[in-house]
Design a protein around this motif. Structure first.
Motif, short mmCIF file in Angstrom:
data_model
loop_
_atom_site.label_atom_id
_atom_site.label_comp_id
_atom_site.label_asym_id
_atom_site.label_seq_id
_atom_site.Cartn_x
_atom_site.Cartn_y
_atom_site.Cartn_z
N VAL A 41 2.01 -7.83 76.03
CA VAL A 41 2.97 -7.57 77.25
C VAL A 41 2.22 -8.42 78.48
CG1 VAL A 41 3.91 -5.31 76.70
CG2 VAL A 41 1.61 -5.26 77.62
N TYR B 136 2.21 -7.80 82.85
CA TYR B 136 3.08 -6.88 83.71
C TYR B 136 2.47 -7.03 85.08
CZ TYR B 136 -0.80 -4.31 81.84
OH TYR B 136 -2.19 -3.70 81.44
N THR C 56 12.00 -6.61 77.91
CA THR C 56 10.96 -5.94 78.90
C THR C 56 11.16 -4.77 79.36
OG1 THR C 56 11.58 -7.22 80.80
CG2 THR C 56 9.85 -8.34 79.63
#
Ligand SMILES: *[C@@H]1O[C@H](CO)[C@@H](O)[C@H](O)[C@H]1NC(C)=O
Ligand SMILES: *[C@@H]1O[C@H](CO)[C@@H](O)[C@H](O)[C@H]1NC(C)=O
Ligand SMILES: *[C@@H]1O[C@H](CO)[C@@H](O)[C@H](O)[C@H]1NC(C)=O
Ligand SMILES: *[C@@H]1O[C@H](CO)[C@@H](O)[C@H](O)[C@H]1NC(C)=O
Length: 382
Positions: A207, A209, A160
């Motif tokens: 992803v 986030y 990440t």
């Protein structure tokens, strides 16, 4: 009494000199091995894991896969201390969402993060007190090599780290799409928490986030130079970016956390010292919402350690028993130490319990570990 302690210590020194590894001198009846599928043990494990998740500021909510070991130390009419070893799995809820682990979804198997927590948990039913005294957890991602063997086309987790251009691009492009579709509020990237890639009809990046609120509104966005002053994450987004030739496909969904502002009186120590109302806890358990007023001492009561995948070259564990090292000792004194829990009770009386070193040996009962929610050997600590 004054004579007893030195005597006990002498015995300890003698026994330890003669034998290794040292065996703590314990009252053999002090710790009672409990069945890992007993309903009250499962209830205590549930409370402990809720409190662990509540205490954390970072990472994903942990769910209970199975109770690995449970030992109870009854405290002479003052309730019990439980020494719990729990096998856990990461869910898809961020801890900042404050969601109870039971309502969270599980990650797909190729993205599993699993491990073990140890917790020392105090329960006093007549006084309706529940208290997580301490915890520590160790987690690892599932073995990449084993996933690749069974599912070569599955998305592969990647770091990440924002230094990966593709991860950063997937996060910023998907957030831009979200902001473009949002009517007024704008958000900026706070931290990437999960990332993976896969070949679909071109390279694809997935992803997750954290986002924070940007001080600028949509109409100002091109000219806005305000710096966000508060850096509290407002929600978690899941985005993807896929390329085919010169085309880009972007997707995004965001989940917002409940207000991070402390509820009235929540941070007030007088409120924190109130015992939990057990019927409230049971009620909220049915409603799957976290109990409202649990006592909490200042500061975290434990931590979660992340280690690399067990098949990683950097992680050659020789002893499978040491694959998930979790240390949790409130004392090293084999006789135990007193722990003052008076602050948990309404009565102004002193309430002290005895805390022992965390039992080294697991109970050898047929009933432990208990049945697992996910019994795949990929996600069970050895
Ligand atoms: C923003 O949204 C509008 C319509 O809502 C769309 O026409 C435009 O292409 C979008 N821009 C980006 C960069 O996604
Ligand atoms: C605990 O909560 C229940 C339901 O909210 C309430 O009826 C009961 O009076 C409470 N008990 C105590 C001791 O506060
Ligand atoms: C929890 O783990 C940390 C780091 O591994 C360690 O420093 C700490 O002493 C542990 N806590 C307890 C109460 O043992
Ligand atoms: C665990 O307990 C439940 C409910 O008491 C029971 O249905 C189940 O069969 C038990 N599982 C094992 C493996 O003992």
């Amino acid at each position: 009494m004054g004579l007893l302690l030195p005597l006990a210590l002498c015995t300890l020194v003698l026994c330890c000199g003669a034998r290794s590894p040292p065996q703590p001198v314990l009252n053999p009846w002090a710790l009672l091995s409990r069945g890992c599928n007993d309903s009250d043990v499962l209830a205590v494990a549930d409370f402990a894991l809720r409190d662990i998740n509540k205490d954390r500021k970072d990472g994903y909510v942990l769910s209970l896969n199975r109770v690995n070991d449970a030992q109870e130390h009854s405290q002479d009419g003052l309730g019990s201390l439980f020494y719990l070893t729990l096998d856990v799995l990461e869910t898809d809820c961020h801890v900042l969402s404050k969601k109870a682990w039971r309502v969270c979804g599980m990650t797909p198997f190729y993205q599993s993060v699993y491990g073990q927590c140890k917790a020392i948990f105090y329960i006093n039913k007549p006084s309706r007190v529940l208290y997580l005294a301490a915890y520590n957890c160790t987690l690892r991602p599932v073995s990449k090599r084993k996933i690749h063997r069974t599912c070569p086309d599955c998305p592969a987790p990647i770091s990440t780290d924002l230094s990966s251009d593709q991860v950063l691009e997937a996060a910023t492009e998907s957030l831009a799409k979200y902001n473009n579709e949002s009517t007024s509020k704008q958000y900026s990237l706070f931290k990437v928490t999960r990332a993976s890639s896969q070949w679909v009809f071109g390279p694809s990046y997935f992803v997750e986030y954290l986002i924070k609120e940007s001080p600028c509104t949509k109409s100002q966005i091109s000219s806005c130079s305000l710096q966000s002053s508060d850096s509290v994450p407002a929600g978690l987004c899941k985005g993807s970016l896929t390329r085919r030739h010169w085309e880009k496909f972007v997707s995004v969904t965001c989940d917002f956390f409940e207000s991070q502002a402390p509820a009235a009186g929540n941070e007030n120590s007088a409120v924190n010292q109130k015992p939990i109302n057990l019927s409230k806890v049971e009620e909220s358990q049915q409603k799957n919402t976290p109990p409202t007023d649990s006592p909490s001492k200042a500061g975290p009561r434990g931590s979660v350690q992340y280690l690399p995948d067990l098949d990683d070259k950097n992680s050659q564990e020789k002893d499978p028993q040491e694959a998930f090292p979790v240390h949790l000792d409130l004392t090293t004194n084999p006789q135990g130490e007193t722990l003052d829990l008076s602050f948990l009770f309404l009565e102004p009386m002193e309430k002290k319990v005895v805390v022992l070193p965390f039992p080294r040996e697991k109970a050898h009962t047929a009933e432990c570990p208990g049945p697992a929610q996910d019994a795949s050997p990929l996600v069970l600590p050895p």
